[in-house]
Design an enzyme around this catalytic site. Structure first.
Site, mmCIF file in Angstrom:
data_model
loop_
_atom_site.group_PDB
_atom_site.id
_atom_site.type_symbol
_atom_site.label_atom_id
_atom_site.label_comp_id
_atom_site.label_asym_id
_atom_site.label_seq_id
_atom_site.Cartn_x
_atom_site.Cartn_y
_atom_site.Cartn_z
ATOM 1 N N ASP A 193 30.230 -32.942 13.623
ATOM 2 C CA ASP A 193 29.641 -32.787 12.288
ATOM 3 C C ASP A 193 30.204 -31.531 11.607
ATOM 4 O O ASP A 193 31.364 -31.190 11.812
ATOM 5 C CB ASP A 193 28.112 -32.702 12.452
ATOM 6 C CG ASP A 193 27.356 -33.272 11.277
ATOM 7 O OD1 ASP A 193 27.497 -32.728 10.174
ATOM 8 O OD2 ASP A 193 26.606 -34.247 11.455
ATOM 9 N N HIS B 161 24.384 -29.658 7.344
ATOM 10 C CA HIS B 161 24.198 -31.049 7.756
ATOM 11 C C HIS B 161 24.182 -31.195 9.274
ATOM 12 O O HIS B 161 23.340 -31.902 9.842
ATOM 13 C CB HIS B 161 25.320 -31.889 7.140
ATOM 14 C CG HIS B 161 25.256 -33.352 7.401
ATOM 15 N ND1 HIS B 161 25.857 -33.937 8.494
ATOM 16 C CD2 HIS B 161 24.681 -34.362 6.706
ATOM 17 C CE1 HIS B 161 25.663 -35.244 8.455
ATOM 18 N NE2 HIS B 161 24.946 -35.529 7.371
ATOM 19 N N SER C 210 22.872 -40.685 7.865
ATOM 20 C CA SER C 210 23.094 -39.480 8.680
ATOM 21 C C SER C 210 21.835 -39.041 9.394
ATOM 22 O O SER C 210 21.893 -38.453 10.472
ATOM 23 C CB SER C 210 23.564 -38.317 7.796
ATOM 24 O OG SER C 210 24.949 -38.313 7.623
#
EC number: 3.4.21.-
Length: 399
Positions: free
Chosen positions: A159, A190, A345
């Site tokens: 990520d 994120h 996600s």
């Protein structure tokens, strides 16, 4: 192809002419292609010495083209840990066509930009995901789980990086590798958010799993296919060196246009002994058109809402294996912050966490996890989409 004597013409069938590799071109108007950047995948079974010789030849060809056509960096990354030998780099069109015509090459395709699959940000929204995956009926906020909680399982967060010092991770998170820049921290948030969902102390599913940060995306949440391939290769090599293949999970909350090499390396990682939870994507379309969601052997995850419907942004289709909560999901952010995000996600790390949880609790191997998750799941999703499962993630708590 001719030979000196007709007496040896039979050799033509035994040893046919070497085949050139396939040149896969981007569709007209594609906006995610990185200019002059390519991924080269070698024929299966090529030896390490032949692979090295080929790279030396490619570097030589690139040096010649630089004198004629300007600066191209040539080979920049190589990989082989998953069993797929290949490399990426920047080449003149003339050079890459020569590389594609080399008999050692299986195919060449453009390198592309890949992005995170988060969608919407909303602060201070309530949480429901953990309660939803541990209760057969909606509305219960209690998260019910076995105390093993993923102990002994390692989850790779591929990520934007992870804030490994965040107290949510209780010292269980370590930095693995950085395949995009020189900043060994989560510049976006994120990756920290997804890690909080799959293994955080408060927000996480597998609360005792080990976490490894694999940074492949930048502060804007973008990266290249080649960089992600390198990150996946690093995970397989790390798991092999640490003897945890079969006891490892990878979360891929990212995706882009369908790419053959991307899918191939994801499949190879799964075959090597890592369970891959993959976001289906947020374009509201068939996930068969995206990578790595369309790869064989991965567990592809679409996003559901608190009302057990498909989130309107979520991709769907026959490649989807399972639904998981992905709308309005709170988790941690760098610098001791918290944030609420929506997207596939956010759905994928719920599945990564349950995968780790079941591996620790039931002793199943990585290759058994996705089917086990599908068998335990509940038929709850209304309007899941064309040719799409209606099964919602459930951890088998018994409630």
């Amino acid at each position: 192809m001719g030979f000196l004597s007709s007496a040896i013409l039979l050799l033509i069938t035994a040893f046919p002419a070497a085949q050139a590799g396939e040149m896969i071109n981007a569709a007209a108007g594609a906006t995610d292609v990185i200019p002059d950047s390519y991924i080269v995948v070698m024929n299966e079974g090529i030896s390490e010495s032949d692979f090295e010789s080929h790279r030396t030849w490619a570097t030589s060809m690139n040096s010649k083209s630089r004198k004629r056509a300007g600066a191209f960096s040539g080979v920049s990354r190589t990989w082989s840990a998953t069993g797929m030998k290949g490399y990426s780099g920047s080449f003149a069109r003339e050079t890459i066509e020569q590389i594609a015509n080399n008999s050692a090459v299986a195919y060449v395709e453009p390198d592309r930009m890949v992005n995170i699959t988060a969608f919407v940000t909303q602060r201070n929204a309530p949480s429901y995901g953990l309660g939803r995956i541990s209760n057969k009926r909606p509305g219960n906020r209690d998260y019910i789980f076995d105390e093993s909680a993923g102990r002994g399982i390692t989850i790779y967060g591929v990520d934007t990086g992870i804030d490994i010092r965040h107290p949510e991770f209780e010292g269980r998170a370590t930095w693995g590798t950085n395949e995009i820049n020189d900043v060994n921290q989560d510049e976006n948030g994120h990756g920290t958010h997804t890690a909080g969902t799959f293994a955080g102390r408060n927000f996480g599913v597998a609360k005792r799993a080990n976490i490894v940060a694999v940074k492949v995306l930048n502060a804007e949440g973008s990266g290249s296919t080649s960089g992600i391939i390198s990150g996946i290769n690093w995970c397989v090599d790390h798991a092999r060196r640490n003897n945890i293949l079969g006891r490892a999970v990878m979360n891929l909350s990212l995706g882009g246009t369908g790419a053959r090499a991307f899918n191939q390396v994801a499949t190879n990682a799964a075959n090597a002994g890592i369970f891959l939870a993959v976001a289906a994507g947020n374009d509201g379309e068939d996930a068969a058109n995206t990578s790595p969601a369309s790869a064989r052997g991965v567990c592809t995850v679409s996003a559901s809402t608190e009302r057990d419907t498909r989130a309107d942004f979520s991709n769907f289709g026959s490649v989807v294996d399972i639904y998981a909560p992905g709308d309005q999901i709170p988790s941690v952010f760098p610098n001791n912050a918290r944030r609420v995000l929506s997207g596939t996600s956010m759905a994928a790390p719920h599945v990564a966490g349950v995968g780790a949880y079941l591996m620790a609790l039931e002793g199943i191997s990585s290759g058994q996890v996705c089917n086990r998750i599908k068998r335990l799941s509940q038929p709850r999703i209304r309007n899941p989409g064309r040719d799409t499962t209606n099964r919602l993630l459930y951890n088998n708590s018994g409630v």
